[in-house]
Structure formats: C-alpha cells, structure tokens
Design a protein around this motif. Structure first.
Motif, mmCIF file in Angstrom:
data_model
loop_
_atom_site.group_PDB
_atom_site.id
_atom_site.type_symbol
_atom_site.label_atom_id
_atom_site.label_comp_id
_atom_site.label_asym_id
_atom_site.label_seq_id
_atom_site.Cartn_x
_atom_site.Cartn_y
_atom_site.Cartn_z
ATOM 1 N N TRP A 183 64.662 13.061 29.203
ATOM 2 C CA TRP A 183 64.691 11.378 29.875
ATOM 3 C C TRP A 183 64.032 10.461 28.932
ATOM 4 O O TRP A 183 63.146 10.643 28.420
ATOM 5 C CB TRP A 183 64.390 10.962 31.037
ATOM 6 C CG TRP A 183 65.150 11.712 32.408
ATOM 7 C CD1 TRP A 183 66.223 12.946 32.294
ATOM 8 C CD2 TRP A 183 65.302 11.224 33.587
ATOM 9 N NE1 TRP A 183 66.544 12.965 33.333
ATOM 10 C CE2 TRP A 183 66.159 12.040 34.176
ATOM 11 C CE3 TRP A 183 64.505 10.260 34.567
ATOM 12 C CZ2 TRP A 183 66.481 12.111 35.531
ATOM 13 C CZ3 TRP A 183 65.017 10.268 35.747
ATOM 14 C CH2 TRP A 183 66.050 11.027 36.460
ATOM 15 N N ARG A 187 65.247 5.255 31.307
ATOM 16 C CA ARG A 187 65.914 5.970 32.447
ATOM 17 C C ARG A 187 64.936 6.533 33.485
ATOM 18 O O ARG A 187 65.430 6.361 34.612
ATOM 19 C CB ARG A 187 66.748 7.362 31.867
ATOM 20 C CG ARG A 187 67.611 8.084 32.754
ATOM 21 C CD ARG A 187 68.155 9.317 32.110
ATOM 22 N NE ARG A 187 68.974 9.900 33.333
ATOM 23 C CZ ARG A 187 69.307 11.334 33.182
ATOM 24 N NH1 ARG A 187 69.324 11.911 32.109
ATOM 25 N NH2 ARG A 187 70.096 11.622 34.082
ATOM 26 N N THR A 190 64.234 3.345 35.450
ATOM 27 C CA THR A 190 65.401 3.058 36.483
ATOM 28 C C THR A 190 65.419 3.866 37.697
ATOM 29 O O THR A 190 65.343 3.435 38.669
ATOM 30 C CB THR A 190 66.607 2.848 35.804
ATOM 31 O OG1 THR A 190 66.615 2.077 34.756
ATOM 32 C CG2 THR A 190 67.762 2.768 36.557
ATOM 33 N N HIS A 191 65.359 4.919 37.294
ATOM 34 C CA HIS A 191 65.406 5.904 38.651
ATOM 35 C C HIS A 191 64.233 6.073 39.521
ATOM 36 O O HIS A 191 64.149 6.534 40.765
ATOM 37 C CB HIS A 191 65.735 7.448 38.306
ATOM 38 C CG HIS A 191 67.168 7.433 37.737
ATOM 39 N ND1 HIS A 191 68.189 7.540 38.380
ATOM 40 C CD2 HIS A 191 67.810 7.433 36.245
ATOM 41 C CE1 HIS A 191 69.399 7.574 37.942
ATOM 42 N NE2 HIS A 191 68.979 7.427 36.483
ATOM 43 N N GLU A 194 64.345 3.195 41.795
ATOM 44 C CA GLU A 194 65.061 3.330 42.915
ATOM 45 C C GLU A 194 64.425 4.168 43.872
ATOM 46 O O GLU A 194 64.646 3.996 45.019
ATOM 47 C CB GLU A 194 66.407 4.143 42.302
ATOM 48 C CG GLU A 194 67.448 4.080 43.461
ATOM 49 C CD GLU A 194 67.804 3.049 44.107
ATOM 50 O OE1 GLU A 194 67.985 2.903 45.249
ATOM 51 O OE2 GLU A 194 67.768 1.866 43.436
ATOM 52 N N LEU A 195 63.655 5.148 43.518
ATOM 53 C CA LEU A 195 62.851 6.066 44.324
ATOM 54 C C LEU A 195 61.852 5.302 45.058
ATOM 55 O O LEU A 195 61.865 5.670 46.425
ATOM 56 C CB LEU A 195 62.214 7.283 43.768
ATOM 57 C CG LEU A 195 61.416 8.126 44.386
ATOM 58 C CD1 LEU A 195 62.127 8.927 45.470
ATOM 59 C CD2 LEU A 195 60.543 9.130 43.523
#
Length: 214
Positions: A183, A187, A190-191, A194-195
C-alpha cells in the motif's frame, strides 16, 4: 556566563552531539540495539570515545537523548501541531491519521530494534516508556475532544478509546500494509481514517427545539 560542552551556541559541539545521535540511530537501524555501545557509536561517528563521553556520561544517557533528537530531526512538533490546532474533534482525528501515516513509518526500524529488547534492556525499556507516554497523551487528547463534543461513539469511554487509539499505533500494522501488501502511504491514510471515523465517531446529537421553533 561560561559556555558548557552542551551549549547550543557552540556550533561545533552541537554538530558532534548530533553526529553521535545520528550514529546511534544508524546502529539501531542496521545492527540492532544489541550492537549499541559507546565504542560502536564513536567508531560510527568517527570520533574518539572521549568525545562521546564529553557529551554523554553513559549509554543510558545517550539513549535518553534519542527521543528528542529523532523528534527534532523528523519534525514531530510540525506533524502533531495540526492535531492540537484542529477546529473540532473530527478534524483532529483526521490530522492524527495523517501524522501516523507520514511520521511513524520513518521510525519503524528504530521502533522494531527497541521493541525486540525492551524486556531485557533497561535503556530500551526507558526509551519505550518515553515514546508510550507521548503517544498516550495524544490519544487521550483525541478521546477527550470527541467526548467533550459528544462525538465519541458508544460503547467507547475516554479511557477505552485512548487505549485502543494507542494500540492501533502498531509497527506490525504499518509494516504489513506498506511493505507486506504494497500500500502507498496515501492509501493507508484513506482507509485508516475511514476505520477511525466509523469506529470512534458518532453523529452529533440533534438539537431539540420547542414547538414554537425557538
């Protein structure tokens, strides 16, 4: 007032001190904590052992100075200031994730070297405690802001959210995603964001209005 060897106005002294700390970092990254001795630092920095002891009385003192040196070199204050300056808790959380994904990867090798021996080496253990205290302070700040703004999602409490936020600062996590899965930092940011948002943040409470609308 007489200057001392540690006076920052003494440019030559500061260069030597920085060279010793840089050598310490390099040894940890390339050879591990077990290889860290005053002699090894002197050889890596290309100075005499006497020069090392003029700046640091012991390996313990050298390791203790490493946290502030790395923080200055890697820009810890600049990376964490947006967290404290954020206008609200969610913005602070976004800044926190950005900090984690840009700052922490640069220190993963040092972190791994210290983690490997912290249970058997007192100097490594003290360094780990210093890092942990700083991390927990930031995590507690985030949890307290979320709670104060009524954005901390149930069933989290300030204490449990602080602990979990701290637990997520995992070298394993960063290594697995960045190296193991390839990754990019973008990236991951971003994730990871969100978590964090889906786990710790709830919608703001609705404002109850009187029948008259006032």
């Amino acid at each position: 007032m007489a200057r001392t060897i540690e006076d920052p106005r003494n440019a030559r002294s500061k260069r030597t001190r920085d060279a010793l700390l840089d050598a310490t970092r390099t040894i940890l990254e390339t050879e591990g904590f077990e290889a860290l001795t005053m002699t090894a630092v002197a050889e890596r920095a290309r100075v005499t052992r006497r020069a090392v002891y003029l700046h640091f009385n012991s390996r313990s003192e050298l390791v203790s100075a490493l946290f502030d040196y790395l923080a200055e070199r890697e820009g810890l204050a600049e990376s964490t200031d947006p967290i404290r300056d954020a206008p609200d808790a969610v913005a602070a959380l976004r800044a926190w994730v950005r900090h984690l994904t840009t700052y922490h990867p640069r220190l993963m090798t040092v972190d791994r070297a210290i983690e490997r021996v912290r249970h058997t080496d007192a100097d490594a253990a003290r360094h780990r405690e210093t890092v942990t205290e700083a991390q927990l302070a930031n995590c507690r700040l985030l949890a307290e802001r979320l709670a104060a703004e009524h954005r901390l999602a149930p069933p989290w409490t300030v204490r449990s959210a602080t602990d979990m936020l701290w637990g997520l600062i995992s070298t394993d996590l960063f290594e697995r995603m960045l190296s193991g899965r390839g990754w990019s930092q973008r990236r991951l940011e971003t994730h990871l964001l969100e978590l964090y948002l889906s786990t710790f943040v709830q919608d703001p409470p609705s404002i109850e209005r009187s029948p008259s609308g006032e």
